[in-house]
Design a protein around this motif. Structure first.
Motif, mmCIF file in Angstrom:
data_model
loop_
_atom_site.group_PDB
_atom_site.id
_atom_site.type_symbol
_atom_site.label_atom_id
_atom_site.label_comp_id
_atom_site.label_asym_id
_atom_site.label_seq_id
_atom_site.Cartn_x
_atom_site.Cartn_y
_atom_site.Cartn_z
ATOM 1 N N ASP A 19 0.869 -1.196 -0.109
ATOM 2 C CA ASP A 19 0.212 -0.026 -0.081
ATOM 3 C C ASP A 19 0.805 1.197 0.100
ATOM 4 O O ASP A 19 1.426 1.597 0.945
ATOM 5 N N ILE A 20 0.985 1.729 -1.269
ATOM 6 C CA ILE A 20 1.719 3.256 -1.208
ATOM 7 C C ILE A 20 0.852 4.121 -1.716
ATOM 8 O O ILE A 20 0.336 4.087 -2.880
ATOM 9 N N PHE A 21 0.684 5.252 -1.198
ATOM 10 C CA PHE A 21 -0.527 6.040 -1.188
ATOM 11 C C PHE A 21 -0.110 7.623 -1.084
ATOM 12 O O PHE A 21 0.472 7.937 0.010
ATOM 13 N N ASP A 22 -0.257 8.247 -2.228
ATOM 14 C CA ASP A 22 -0.079 9.763 -2.108
ATOM 15 C C ASP A 22 -1.346 10.233 -2.430
ATOM 16 O O ASP A 22 -2.204 9.491 -2.148
ATOM 17 N N LEU A 23 -1.309 11.613 -2.290
ATOM 18 C CA LEU A 23 -2.935 12.384 -2.185
ATOM 19 C C LEU A 23 -3.660 11.777 -3.013
ATOM 20 O O LEU A 23 -4.986 11.539 -3.023
ATOM 21 N N HIS A 24 -3.170 11.676 -4.595
ATOM 22 C CA HIS A 24 -3.980 11.283 -5.629
ATOM 23 C C HIS A 24 -4.686 9.802 -5.419
ATOM 24 O O HIS A 24 -5.775 9.507 -5.709
ATOM 25 N N HIS A 25 -3.790 8.850 -5.050
ATOM 26 C CA HIS A 25 -3.854 7.411 -5.097
ATOM 27 C C HIS A 25 -4.979 7.253 -3.810
ATOM 28 O O HIS A 25 -5.639 6.562 -3.935
ATOM 29 N N TYR A 26 -4.756 8.017 -2.880
ATOM 30 C CA TYR A 26 -5.409 7.815 -1.552
ATOM 31 C C TYR A 26 -7.036 8.185 -2.112
ATOM 32 O O TYR A 26 -7.791 7.361 -1.601
ATOM 33 N N ARG A 27 -7.321 9.092 -2.769
ATOM 34 C CA ARG A 27 -8.724 9.378 -3.111
ATOM 35 C C ARG A 27 -9.188 8.436 -4.075
ATOM 36 O O ARG A 27 -10.579 8.077 -4.011
ATOM 37 N N ARG A 28 -8.419 7.900 -4.975
ATOM 38 C CA ARG A 28 -8.881 6.908 -5.881
ATOM 39 C C ARG A 28 -9.463 5.488 -5.152
ATOM 40 O O ARG A 28 -10.265 4.825 -5.257
ATOM 41 N N ALA A 29 -8.464 5.096 -3.951
ATOM 42 C CA ALA A 29 -8.948 4.119 -3.082
ATOM 43 C C ALA A 29 -10.191 4.308 -2.097
ATOM 44 O O ALA A 29 -10.716 3.378 -1.990
ATOM 45 N N LEU A 30 -10.346 5.695 -1.931
ATOM 46 C CA LEU A 30 -11.373 5.846 -0.974
ATOM 47 C C LEU A 30 -12.807 5.572 -2.355
ATOM 48 O O LEU A 30 -13.842 5.054 -1.738
ATOM 49 N N THR A 31 -12.779 5.879 -3.388
ATOM 50 C CA THR A 31 -13.796 5.775 -4.385
ATOM 51 C C THR A 31 -13.771 4.308 -4.608
ATOM 52 O O THR A 31 -15.186 3.799 -4.940
ATOM 53 N N THR A 32 -12.721 3.743 -4.816
ATOM 54 C CA THR A 32 -12.833 2.117 -5.084
ATOM 55 C C THR A 32 -13.513 1.330 -3.878
ATOM 56 O O THR A 32 -14.081 0.327 -4.257
ATOM 57 N N ALA A 33 -13.570 1.636 -2.670
ATOM 58 C CA ALA A 33 -14.044 1.272 -1.501
ATOM 59 C C ALA A 33 -15.526 1.517 -1.440
ATOM 60 O O ALA A 33 -16.166 1.063 -0.607
ATOM 61 N N GLY A 34 -15.855 2.420 -2.476
ATOM 62 C CA GLY A 34 -17.345 2.567 -2.324
ATOM 63 C C GLY A 34 -17.787 4.161 -1.916
ATOM 64 O O GLY A 34 -18.930 4.489 -1.781
ATOM 65 N N PHE A 35 -16.859 4.943 -1.480
ATOM 66 C CA PHE A 35 -17.162 6.222 -1.044
ATOM 67 C C PHE A 35 -17.265 7.082 -2.231
ATOM 68 O O PHE A 35 -16.658 7.123 -3.220
#
Length: 301
Positions: free
Chosen positions: A222-238
């Motif tokens: 899990d390597i998350f910068d600001l942009h990947h973080y937002r995409r991961a939230l969307t992928t989780a259903g948010f």
């Protein structure tokens, strides 16, 4: 009166030296512990004596936009920022994941008045101290704490309205698993808000992110910068997932404050290894590589 760092300041040099040696020994054993126990053990070893606050037991870097005079007040401002982003208020059932010694929960209970705050943590001593402090403040009927993992939250589906993680999510074993668990326990319309330390967006970060997004012989991480973080939230259903950086209101003013704070006599109680890690030269080395973000996601109604 609830405990603050001042309550842990009275030690003679011999006692401090013995404690420091024991702490360093315990930290050296952490890599050999089961993965799920390491972070909790690190913070249990750190304990209240090794914090930089003056009148609180906050464990975060603070939010310095409005020029607070102390780390304690900067930490309170960070807690207030998280609460505002969560739209925290009366009627909320809040799950706070990684609550430290409870200071943020006490502030939220008194200033934002959610119906209930439930804290989850894997640091046993923090659970014990936070529980005792909540009782001393007369908040035990509104705040309770228990042992639990961020990637396996011990709560039923749709059991809370807000999930918060204030400077704790970077310790969690997996961002996607935590986001999925937060989405599961939130009621429709509920919000997840994190204040988190992540790598800055750089060519190196982008290269690592490409490796994690595509088939590779390397282990997935899990390597998350600001942009990947937002995409991961969307992928989780948010829905309406947003992330923004507040790093300029964190690292530089923190370094300026600690340059003076670490000279104070009561800082002699802090383990020299921690003083070195947060000295101005050390912050100058690792601060430029780190971002500090606020992330917000809403579970669709």
């Amino acid at each position: 009166m609830t405990l603050t760092t001042a309550d842990y300041s009275v030690e003679d040099f011999r006692t401090r030296s013995f404690r420091w040696a024991k702490e360093c020994y315990e930290w050296s054993r952490v890599p050999f512990l089961p993965a799920g126990e390491r972070v909790g053990r690190v913070y249990d070893v750190v304990g209240p004596r090794n914090l930089f606050g003056e009148d609180s037991l906050f464990i975060n870097l603070g939010y310095w936009r409005d020029n607070p005079a102390t780390l304690d007040e900067a930490s309170r401002d960070l807690a207030r920022l998280v609460a505002r982003e969560a739209e925290l208020g009366p009627g909320d059932i809040q799950l706070d994941v990684g609550f430290g010694y409870g200071d943020q929960d006490f502030l939220w209970a008194q200033e934002f008045e959610p119906e209930q705050i439930i804290g989850v943590n894997i640091a046993v001593e923090q659970i014990e101290i936070a529980t005792r402090r909540a009782a001393e403040l007369g908040l035990a009927h509104r705040i309770r704490y228990q042992y639990g993992s961020a990637v396996d939250l011990p709560y039923p589906d749709e059991s809370c309205t807000k999930v918060t993680a204030l400077e704790s999510a970077f310790h969690f074993p997996s961002y996607p698993k935590f986001f999925a668990e937060a989405h599961r326990v939130l009621r429709p319309g509920g919000k997840l808000v994190t204040a988190d330390i992540v790598p800055r967006t750089t060519p190196t970060t982008r290269a690592l992110l490409r490796l994690t997004d595509h088939p590779s012989p390397l282990p997935k991480t899990d390597i998350f910068d600001l942009h990947h973080y937002r995409r991961a939230l969307t992928t989780a259903g948010f829905s309406n997932a947003t992330t923004y950086s507040i790093r300029r209101h964190v690292y530089t003013p923190l370094a300026a404050y600690l340059t003076k704070r670490l000279r104070d006599p009561d800082m002699r109680r802090v383990n020299p290894a921690l003083r070195l890690a947060f000295s101005h030269p050390a912050l100058t080395l690792w601060g430029p590589w780190a971002d500090y973000i606020i992330a917000v996601g809403t579970k669709s109604p």
